[in-house]
Design a protein around this motif. Structure first.
Motif, PDB file in Angstrom:
ATOM      1  N   ALA A 238     -36.282  12.866 -19.924  1.00  0.00           N
ATOM      2  CA  ALA A 238     -36.819  12.895 -21.367  1.00  0.00           C
ATOM      3  C   ALA A 238     -35.395  12.626 -22.264  1.00  0.00           C
ATOM      4  CB  ALA A 238     -37.308  14.259 -22.043  1.00  0.00           C
ATOM      5  N   ARG A 239     -35.912  11.549 -23.316  1.00  0.00           N
ATOM      6  CA  ARG A 239     -34.690  10.980 -24.001  1.00  0.00           C
ATOM      7  C   ARG A 239     -34.969  11.420 -25.609  1.00  0.00           C
ATOM      8  NH1 ARG A 239     -32.481  12.024 -20.336  1.00  0.00           N
ATOM      9  NH2 ARG A 239     -31.159  10.737 -18.989  1.00  0.00           N
ATOM     10  N   SER A 240     -36.185  11.814 -25.833  1.00  0.00           N
ATOM     11  CA  SER A 240     -36.633  11.946 -27.426  1.00  0.00           C
ATOM     12  C   SER A 240     -37.785  12.683 -27.613  1.00  0.00           C
ATOM     13  CB  SER A 240     -36.935  10.450 -27.727  1.00  0.00           C
ATOM     14  OG  SER A 240     -38.377  10.018 -27.177  1.00  0.00           O
ATOM     15  N   TYR A 241     -37.924  13.373 -28.542  1.00  0.00           N
ATOM     16  CA  TYR A 241     -39.083  14.335 -29.018  1.00  0.00           C
ATOM     17  C   TYR A 241     -39.403  14.202 -30.462  1.00  0.00           C
ATOM     18  CZ  TYR A 241     -35.214  17.312 -30.506  1.00  0.00           C
ATOM     19  OH  TYR A 241     -34.124  18.059 -30.985  1.00  0.00           O
ATOM     20  N   GLN A 242     -40.582  14.762 -30.943  1.00  0.00           N
ATOM     21  CA  GLN A 242     -40.711  14.757 -32.312  1.00  0.00           C
ATOM     22  C   GLN A 242     -41.003  16.440 -32.755  1.00  0.00           C
ATOM     23  OE1 GLN A 242     -44.653  12.924 -32.650  1.00  0.00           O
ATOM     24  NE2 GLN A 242     -43.769  10.871 -33.090  1.00  0.00           N
ATOM     25  N   GLN A 251     -38.149  12.232 -36.035  1.00  0.00           N
ATOM     26  CA  GLN A 251     -38.244  11.454 -34.507  1.00  0.00           C
ATOM     27  C   GLN A 251     -36.754  11.508 -34.010  1.00  0.00           C
ATOM     28  OE1 GLN A 251     -41.020  10.054 -33.147  1.00  0.00           O
ATOM     29  NE2 GLN A 251     -40.261   9.760 -31.029  1.00  0.00           N
ATOM     30  N   VAL A 252     -36.579  12.445 -32.920  1.00  0.00           N
ATOM     31  CA  VAL A 252     -35.114  12.943 -32.409  1.00  0.00           C
ATOM     32  C   VAL A 252     -34.941  11.889 -31.117  1.00  0.00           C
ATOM     33  CG1 VAL A 252     -33.592  14.514 -31.992  1.00  0.00           C
ATOM     34  CG2 VAL A 252     -35.180  14.902 -33.390  1.00  0.00           C
ATOM     35  N   ILE A 253     -34.108  11.192 -31.172  1.00  0.00           N
ATOM     36  CA  ILE A 253     -33.583  10.132 -30.097  1.00  0.00           C
ATOM     37  C   ILE A 253     -32.026  10.606 -29.565  1.00  0.00           C
ATOM     38  CG2 ILE A 253     -33.357   7.940 -29.058  1.00  0.00           C
ATOM     39  CD1 ILE A 253     -35.265   6.849 -31.168  1.00  0.00           C
ATOM     40  N   THR A 254     -32.280  10.876 -28.303  1.00  0.00           N
ATOM     41  CA  THR A 254     -30.635  11.145 -27.644  1.00  0.00           C
ATOM     42  C   THR A 254     -30.324  10.142 -27.057  1.00  0.00           C
ATOM     43  OG1 THR A 254     -31.723  12.350 -25.625  1.00  0.00           O
ATOM     44  CG2 THR A 254     -31.137  13.824 -27.259  1.00  0.00           C
ATOM     45  N   CYS A 255     -29.110   9.536 -26.981  1.00  0.00           N
ATOM     46  CA  CYS A 255     -28.619   8.620 -26.548  1.00  0.00           C
ATOM     47  C   CYS A 255     -27.170   8.311 -26.290  1.00  0.00           C
ATOM     48  CB  CYS A 255     -28.934   7.086 -27.490  1.00  0.00           C
ATOM     49  SG  CYS A 255     -28.260   7.457 -29.147  1.00  0.00           S
ATOM     50  N   ASN A 256     -26.822   7.226 -25.698  1.00  0.00           N
ATOM     51  CA  ASN A 256     -25.356   6.945 -25.535  1.00  0.00           C
ATOM     52  C   ASN A 256     -24.959   5.526 -26.200  1.00  0.00           C
ATOM     53  OD1 ASN A 256     -22.591   6.465 -24.505  1.00  0.00           O
ATOM     54  ND2 ASN A 256     -23.344   6.161 -22.370  1.00  0.00           N
ATOM     55  N   ALA A 257     -24.366   5.722 -27.419  1.00  0.00           N
ATOM     56  CA  ALA A 257     -23.914   4.382 -27.933  1.00  0.00           C
ATOM     57  C   ALA A 257     -22.847   4.815 -29.135  1.00  0.00           C
ATOM     58  CB  ALA A 257     -25.201   3.924 -28.791  1.00  0.00           C
ATOM     59  N   PRO A 258     -21.985   3.859 -29.219  1.00  0.00           N
ATOM     60  CA  PRO A 258     -20.730   4.104 -30.206  1.00  0.00           C
ATOM     61  C   PRO A 258     -21.295   4.597 -31.480  1.00  0.00           C
ATOM     62  CG  PRO A 258     -20.425   2.232 -29.012  1.00  0.00           C
ATOM     63  CD  PRO A 258     -21.758   2.485 -28.700  1.00  0.00           C
ATOM     64  N   ARG A 259     -20.452   5.358 -32.270  1.00  0.00           N
ATOM     65  CA  ARG A 259     -20.829   6.046 -33.445  1.00  0.00           C
ATOM     66  C   ARG A 259     -21.035   4.696 -34.626  1.00  0.00           C
ATOM     67  NH1 ARG A 259     -20.749  10.688 -36.435  1.00  0.00           N
ATOM     68  NH2 ARG A 259     -19.482  11.587 -34.827  1.00  0.00           N
ATOM     69  N   TYR A 298     -20.342  13.225 -29.912  1.00  0.00           N
ATOM     70  CA  TYR A 298     -19.407  13.628 -28.998  1.00  0.00           C
ATOM     71  C   TYR A 298     -19.250  12.764 -27.630  1.00  0.00           C
ATOM     72  CZ  TYR A 298     -15.721  16.339 -26.678  1.00  0.00           C
ATOM     73  OH  TYR A 298     -14.501  16.756 -26.057  1.00  0.00           O
ATOM     74  N   ALA A 299     -18.162  12.152 -27.199  1.00  0.00           N
ATOM     75  CA  ALA A 299     -17.951  11.401 -25.915  1.00  0.00           C
ATOM     76  C   ALA A 299     -19.092  10.393 -25.939  1.00  0.00           C
ATOM     77  CB  ALA A 299     -17.889  12.431 -24.956  1.00  0.00           C
ATOM     78  N   ASP A 300     -19.728  10.728 -24.845  1.00  0.00           N
ATOM     79  CA  ASP A 300     -21.034   9.519 -24.455  1.00  0.00           C
ATOM     80  C   ASP A 300     -22.202  10.409 -24.830  1.00  0.00           C
ATOM     81  OD1 ASP A 300     -20.862  11.538 -22.681  1.00  0.00           O
ATOM     82  OD2 ASP A 300     -21.420  10.229 -21.001  1.00  0.00           O
ATOM     83  N   GLN A 301     -22.279  11.369 -25.792  1.00  0.00           N
ATOM     84  CA  GLN A 301     -23.647  11.869 -26.352  1.00  0.00           C
ATOM     85  C   GLN A 301     -23.796  11.798 -27.918  1.00  0.00           C
ATOM     86  OE1 GLN A 301     -23.773  15.976 -25.253  1.00  0.00           O
ATOM     87  NE2 GLN A 301     -24.043  15.663 -23.221  1.00  0.00           N
ATOM     88  N   ALA A 302     -24.936  11.328 -28.293  1.00  0.00           N
ATOM     89  CA  ALA A 302     -25.177  11.224 -29.620  1.00  0.00           C
ATOM     90  C   ALA A 302     -26.673  11.745 -29.594  1.00  0.00           C
ATOM     91  CB  ALA A 302     -25.138   9.924 -29.882  1.00  0.00           C
ATOM     92  N   VAL A 303     -26.967  12.058 -30.911  1.00  0.00           N
ATOM     93  CA  VAL A 303     -28.534  12.753 -31.351  1.00  0.00           C
ATOM     94  C   VAL A 303     -28.694  11.951 -32.879  1.00  0.00           C
ATOM     95  CG1 VAL A 303     -29.804  14.729 -32.223  1.00  0.00           C
ATOM     96  CG2 VAL A 303     -28.201  15.196 -30.353  1.00  0.00           C
ATOM     97  N   LEU A 304     -29.621  10.824 -32.676  1.00  0.00           N
ATOM     98  CA  LEU A 304     -30.096  10.174 -33.785  1.00  0.00           C
ATOM     99  C   LEU A 304     -31.437  10.911 -34.436  1.00  0.00           C
ATOM    100  CD1 LEU A 304     -29.889   7.573 -35.480  1.00  0.00           C
ATOM    101  CD2 LEU A 304     -31.335   6.486 -33.714  1.00  0.00           C
ATOM    102  N   ASP A 305     -31.438  11.241 -35.530  1.00  0.00           N
ATOM    103  CA  ASP A 305     -32.598  11.765 -36.202  1.00  0.00           C
ATOM    104  C   ASP A 305     -33.041  10.682 -37.282  1.00  0.00           C
ATOM    105  OD1 ASP A 305     -34.486  13.616 -37.607  1.00  0.00           O
ATOM    106  OD2 ASP A 305     -32.982  14.022 -39.015  1.00  0.00           O
TER     107      ASP A 305
END
Length: 791
Positions: A238-242, A251-259, A298-305
């Motif tokens: 899983a990488r996202s949820y509502q 809509q919350v998306i977890t990902c690995n991308a630069p800030r 942080y590091a290779d983790q990001a939470v996009l809301d």
């Protein structure tokens, strides 16, 4: 025009491992320092949640070299600067902004409190009560609890799901194990290798580097300790949820991308232009607003809301999600080069207008090819379907580009020189309206910078049309991107619009404002109120209380045709003034001078009750100066300068009666007053008022004991060299509302400089006797018949 800030800061690593970022901006009036410690709430031992936040508080309690009254907070407050700190997931930030000459002393105090904290048990017990009070307020704050609920879709073992605020139970200061953990956390993280210092100011890069070196020399030397990697954000694939609550769909998306890459994505997701996601959601009546942001990185983790404000209770989550992913698919396959160029313009414009503190914090950079590749890879992991909708990328912000110049100055568009006779009647008619308008320009500020200010004030015959703030939101965002902060305020039948920032785009912003208002519907829906802590709600309600109207007053629909308006420009060059006059001629309403006469209280004590969400007792005491004279204002300002530190020290540090305790000067509708604010989870309104009375009764002895009343220090803050344009313009605007002359700033500085101890004692007696009246704005009923009930 002065040289703008260099787009790229100078990055250095000093011999002891301290990382340094330096920004030289000659236009700045002040210098700012931001210190990042690579340690935060998620780096604390699991047994002691809140320890990092607790240590941040303790560091401000003074050191052997700089006791509380001489420490960083008191020092910055005396000089009219800004100071604070913030503990986040993996970083703790300390920051201040000061006059240039005081920056070295500010850095000396910051280094000393970081290196030699006072950690006595008595201090810890008192400060733990402050954290517990903040925890109680946090636990009752709707916005904070919504944030906690939003993160419930993440993995249960991730620290984002944990408790980190700190309270009496989690901070057992009497425990030897806790004391060991506290000191070990400080020893491990609060040293040079774990820190990054950012400085921004008008000083040369060499001078800024010298300041950084002096700061570095005072630190404990140590290596960079890697912070522990967190567990996965979500379990399995899983990488996202509502998450849906209170008319909001997240809509919350977890990902690995630069800030920087995610900020790029959010910029275009949030665009409100036609052809974009928000425009389509509005057209289908699915959502009224959209706000995408990075909640955690942080590091290779990001939470996009991606937060959608729903239009109804139909819960159209499936439709909104489908449109979102369809737009993301379109975006992923679009040409990003024009957007990269636009973002580079946005970043450059922000650096051109930001104050010292914002500039020291600014870590935005142009997107690199690596950022772009990482964002494309992140979007690919979402397995987006082929886009089916006819989306469009947003056009460029017109305010970021200089306006097109007329080819033949002096002619109406489309005319030639043969039409000069036709020009006279049409243009003279509009010229006459402009000359009779109540739009004036102050030349008390030099126009040799690229910044200025414009103030507009409307008065309606009935309540201000609802929803104007929402109507202007897209314009406010475009203006902000272009370096102009546009804000508005409603007080009863009065409505005000303020512009601060770069003067070049102001005429175009004003034209857009005129078009927006002229086409507006007076029956717009009012904006949804944003939840705030109690003391902030009282501050917001204060102007309406002073005007004698309810903060939520309403009545018959108002009409632009009968509204009057006036305005003031400051710091604007002649060419900009002329362009603003032309644009102002299109504003709705009739130009006319508006009288702003404050209610004369003459010894009265008025109590205004305001409903707040929080159950904490919160109170704001506003004590206007006895008259509108500049002499009384000078007395009041010096009195406020003298008592600010002792007030905070007594009520916040020694008595611990609340976590929101402050005092200072506030100008409301041109009226200058002393304001005292307290929010307490443990005391009643009666008890807070009693503490305020007790403190004020001690003012005469405080004045008598003061070896230096601070005249010179305060007077220096009102020089043209010390005042940022926005602050100086605000003072001039309130001076106009109060009926003062154009030499107001010079008068005020001279009077402050020459106030005597006798003048101050007389002012203290006027304050104690409520010569200008007292207004108490509180979230409860009046406590006694000594107070009259206000509207």
């Amino acid at each position: 025009m002065p040289a703008p800030v260099h787009p790229h800061p100078l990055h250095l690593t000093l011999a002891n491992g301290l990382r340094v970022s330096l920004r030289h901006a000659p236009r700045l009036k002040r210098c700012a320092a931001v210190l990042h410690v690579a340690a935060g709430n998620h780096d604390v031992p699991l047994a002691w949640p809140g320890l990092a936040h607790f240590l941040e508080h303790l560091l401000f309690l003074g050191t052997e070299r700089f006791p509380t009254g001489q420490g960083l907070m008191a020092y910055v407050q005396r000089l009219g600067g800004q100071v604070n700190a913030s503990t986040r997931e993996r970083t703790t930030e300390y920051f201040f902004e000061l006059p240039v000459a005081a920056c070295a002393d500010g850095l000396a105090r910051l280094a000393d409190m970081l290196t030699h904290p006072r950690l006595t048990l008595d201090d810890q017990r008192r400060e733990r009560e402050v954290l517990h009070a903040e925890f109680v307020a946090w636990s009752e704050d709707a916005k904070a609890q919504q944030h906690v609920a939003l993160l419930q879709g993440l993995a249960a073992d991730h620290p984002l799901r944990g408790f980190h605020a700190g309270n009496r139970d989690s901070l057992p200061v009497e425990s030897d194990d806790f004391q060991t953990a506290l000191r070990e956390f400080h020893r491990h993280f609060y040293q040079s290798g774990q820190m990054t210092l950012s400085l921004a100011g008008p000083q040369s890069l060499a001078d800024l580097q010298a300041l950084a070196q002096q700061f570095s020399d005072a630190l404990i030397t140590g290596p960079l300790h890697p912070q522990a990697a967190p567990p996965p954000l979500m379990q399995g694939q899983a990488r996202s949820y509502q998450h849906t609550a209170n008319q909001h769909l997240h809509q919350v998306i977890t990902c690995n991308a630069p800030r920087q890459a995610l900020a790029f994505l959010c910029t275009w997701l949030n665009a409100s232009a036609s052809g974009g996601l928000l425009a389509e959601l509005k057209a289908r009546q699915l959502a009224s607003t959209l706000h995408a942001s990075v909640l955690y990185h942080y590091a290779d983790q990001a939470v996009l809301d991606i937060d959608f404000t729903l239009d109804s209770n139909s819960q159209p989550a499936t439709q909104i999600e489908a449109l979102l992913y369809d737009w993301l698919s379109f975006f992923a396959h679009s040409d990003w080069n024009p957007l990269r160029e636009e973002l580079a313009l946005l970043n450059a414009r922000q650096q051109q207008v930001q104050g010292a503190l914002a500039l020291a914090r600014n870590d935005s950079e142009d997107l690199s090819d690596q950022d772009i590749a990482a964002l494309k890879a992140m979007l690919e992991t979402l397995h987006l379907p082929a886009s089916e909708h006819s989306w469009q990328l947003p056009p460029g912000n017109p305010f970021l580009r200089p306006p097109a110049k007329e080819e033949r100055a002096g002619l109406i568009r489309g005319q030639t020189s043969a039409h000069r006779g036709l020009r006279t009647f049409a243009q003279d008619r509009s010229r006459g309206r402009r000359e009779l308008s109540a739009l004036t320009f102050s030349h008390a500020l030099a126009d040799d910078t690229d910044e200025g200010a414009l103030y507009l004030h409307w008065r309606f015959e009935a309540a201000v049309p609802a929803g104007l703030e929402s109507l202007l939101q897209p314009l406010c965002e475009q203006a902000r991107q272009a370096g102009v902060e546009l804000s508005c305020e409603t007080i009863g039948n009065d409505w005000r619009v303020n512009m601060h920032g770069l003067h070049e785009p102001m005429p175009a912003v004003l034209e857009a404002l005129a078009r927006c208002l002229s086409s507006s519907d007076v029956h717009l829906l009012p904006p949804t109120p944003t939840p705030m802590i109690a003391i902030r709600e009282l501050i917001k309600a204060l102007p309406a209380c002073c005007a004698g109207v309810s903060a939520d007053s309403s009545g018959a629909p108002a009409s632009w045709s009968t509204a009057h308006w006036q305005g003031l420009g400051a710091g604007l060059p002649a060419g900009c003034e002329a362009a603003i006059k032309i644009a102002a001629a299109r504003l709705p309403g009739q130009p006319n001078t508006i009288q702003c006469t404050p209610e004369v209280l003459d010894g009265q004590r008025i109590w205004h009750s305001v409903n707040t969400v929080s159950s904490d007792a919160a109170l704001l005491l506003f004590c206007p100066a006895p008259s509108q004279s500049v002499v009384d204002e000078a007395n009041w300002r010096l009195l406020g300068h003298l008592l600010q530190g002792p007030f905070y020290q007594r009520l916040r540090v020694e008595l611990q009666i609340g976590y929101a305790v402050f005092s200072g000067i506030r100008q409301v509708n041109g009226q200058t007053g002393l304001v005292f604010g307290v929010q307490s989870p443990s005391l009643s309104l009666d008890a807070i008022v009693e503490h305020l009375h007790t403190f004020l009764q001690q003012l005469p002895s405080l004045i008598e004991r003061s070896a230096d009343m601070g005249n010179q220090l305060l007077a220096q803050q009102f020089t043209a060299q010390a005042l940022p344009v926005s602050q100086a313009a605000d003072l001039l605007w309130h001076a106009q509302l109060a009926g003062h002359s154009s030499s107001y700033l010079d008068q005020l500085q001279h009077l402050i400089q020459n106030r005597t101890r006798e003048d101050l004692q007389h002012a203290a007696q006027q304050l104690l006797g409520a010569a200008g009246g007292w207004r108490c704005v509180a979230n409860g009923l009046r406590i006694s018949d000594d107070w009259q009930a206000g509207p």
